[in-house]
Design an enzyme around this catalytic site. Structure first.
Site, PDB file in Angstrom:
ATOM      1  N   SER A  27       6.545   7.778   0.418  1.00 54.59           N
ATOM      2  CA  SER A  27       7.464   7.998   1.524  1.00 54.59           C
ATOM      3  C   SER A  27       8.458   9.103   1.140  1.00 54.59           C
ATOM      4  O   SER A  27       8.038  10.207   0.817  1.00 54.59           O
ATOM      5  CB  SER A  27       8.162   6.694   1.925  1.00 54.59           C
ATOM      6  OG  SER A  27       8.840   6.868   3.145  1.00 54.59           O
ATOM      7  N   ASP A 112      -0.304   5.134   9.952  1.00 62.33           N
ATOM      8  CA  ASP A 112       1.126   5.250   9.643  1.00 62.33           C
ATOM      9  C   ASP A 112       1.884   5.818  10.837  1.00 62.33           C
ATOM     10  O   ASP A 112       1.646   6.938  11.272  1.00 62.33           O
ATOM     11  CB  ASP A 112       1.304   6.145   8.411  1.00 62.33           C
ATOM     12  CG  ASP A 112       2.693   6.117   7.820  1.00 62.33           C
ATOM     13  OD1 ASP A 112       3.641   5.676   8.493  1.00 62.33           O
ATOM     14  OD2 ASP A 112       2.826   6.545   6.657  1.00 62.33           O
ATOM     15  N   HIS A 143       2.328   2.499   6.846  1.00 61.89           N
ATOM     16  CA  HIS A 143       3.280   3.166   5.936  1.00 61.89           C
ATOM     17  C   HIS A 143       3.402   2.329   4.668  1.00 61.89           C
ATOM     18  O   HIS A 143       4.317   1.522   4.514  1.00 61.89           O
ATOM     19  CB  HIS A 143       4.630   3.338   6.629  1.00 61.89           C
ATOM     20  CG  HIS A 143       5.546   4.234   5.863  1.00 61.89           C
ATOM     21  ND1 HIS A 143       5.257   5.558   5.641  1.00 61.89           N
ATOM     22  CD2 HIS A 143       6.726   3.997   5.250  1.00 61.89           C
ATOM     23  CE1 HIS A 143       6.226   6.108   4.936  1.00 61.89           C
ATOM     24  NE2 HIS A 143       7.125   5.173   4.682  1.00 61.89           N
TER      25      HIS A 143
END
Length: 170
Positions: A27, A112, A143
């Site tokens: 991320s 995601d 995610h």
């Protein structure tokens, strides 16, 4: 800059093999892994899982109901939008990846919604063709950093962080 200072610290340590330093994250950490590799030529290889803050125009459009909504209002503002777009361009990972010279792996989750796969793929596609690179897609991943991504990460790191005696990364 904190990442670069961290690399400076690692490189100052006598116990660190300076020829085998990698960046890895997921991320925002994936974005920072790429940014650090772009800004510091001492990095041996980079791994970015579901990287964030890349390809802002598409990111804002695709993640409008999720993480992109925080950027959208100011990005499209008639008065300050131009300045916002210019400023975001300085931290857009897809603008930094052409500077990366070390082997780089990017992993994206095709489900995601926080960091839609296109933004990671765009960063990957902007790597120079001379850079060893690998794109991993996980069709069912949201995610998250999945087992498939972790396995690919370990294989990548082992491949590029072996020392001259062929020992694996520690």
């Amino acid at each position: 800059m904190d990442c670069l200072r961290g690399i400076d610290f690692l490189m100052s340590r006598p116990e660190v093999d300076k020829s085998r330093v990698a960046t890895k994250g997921g991320s925002q950490g994936g974005a920072l892994a790429l940014a650090t590799a772009a800004l510091d030529g001492r990095i041996s290889c980079a791994v970015a899982n579901v990287p964030y803050i890349s390809n802002f125009p598409d990111f804002i459009r695709l993640a409008a109901g999720y993480s992109g909504k925080e950027f959208a209002t100011n990005y499209h503002d008639p008065e300050k939008g131009s300045a916002v777009r210019q400023t975001l361009g300085y931290i857009d990972i897809s603008n930094m990846t052409p500077l990366i010279t070390c082997p780089t792996q990017v992993c994206v989750g095709l489900q995601d919604r926080v960091c839609p796969p296109l933004i990671g793929i765009t960063a990957y596609n902007r790597l120079e063709n001379t850079v060893p690179r690998e794109l991993i897609t996980d069709p069912s991943a949201d995610h998250e950093v999945t087992r498939k991504m972790n396995s690919a990460n370990m294989r990548w790191l082992e491949k590029y962080l072996k020392n001259s005696e062929g020992k694996k990364a520690e």
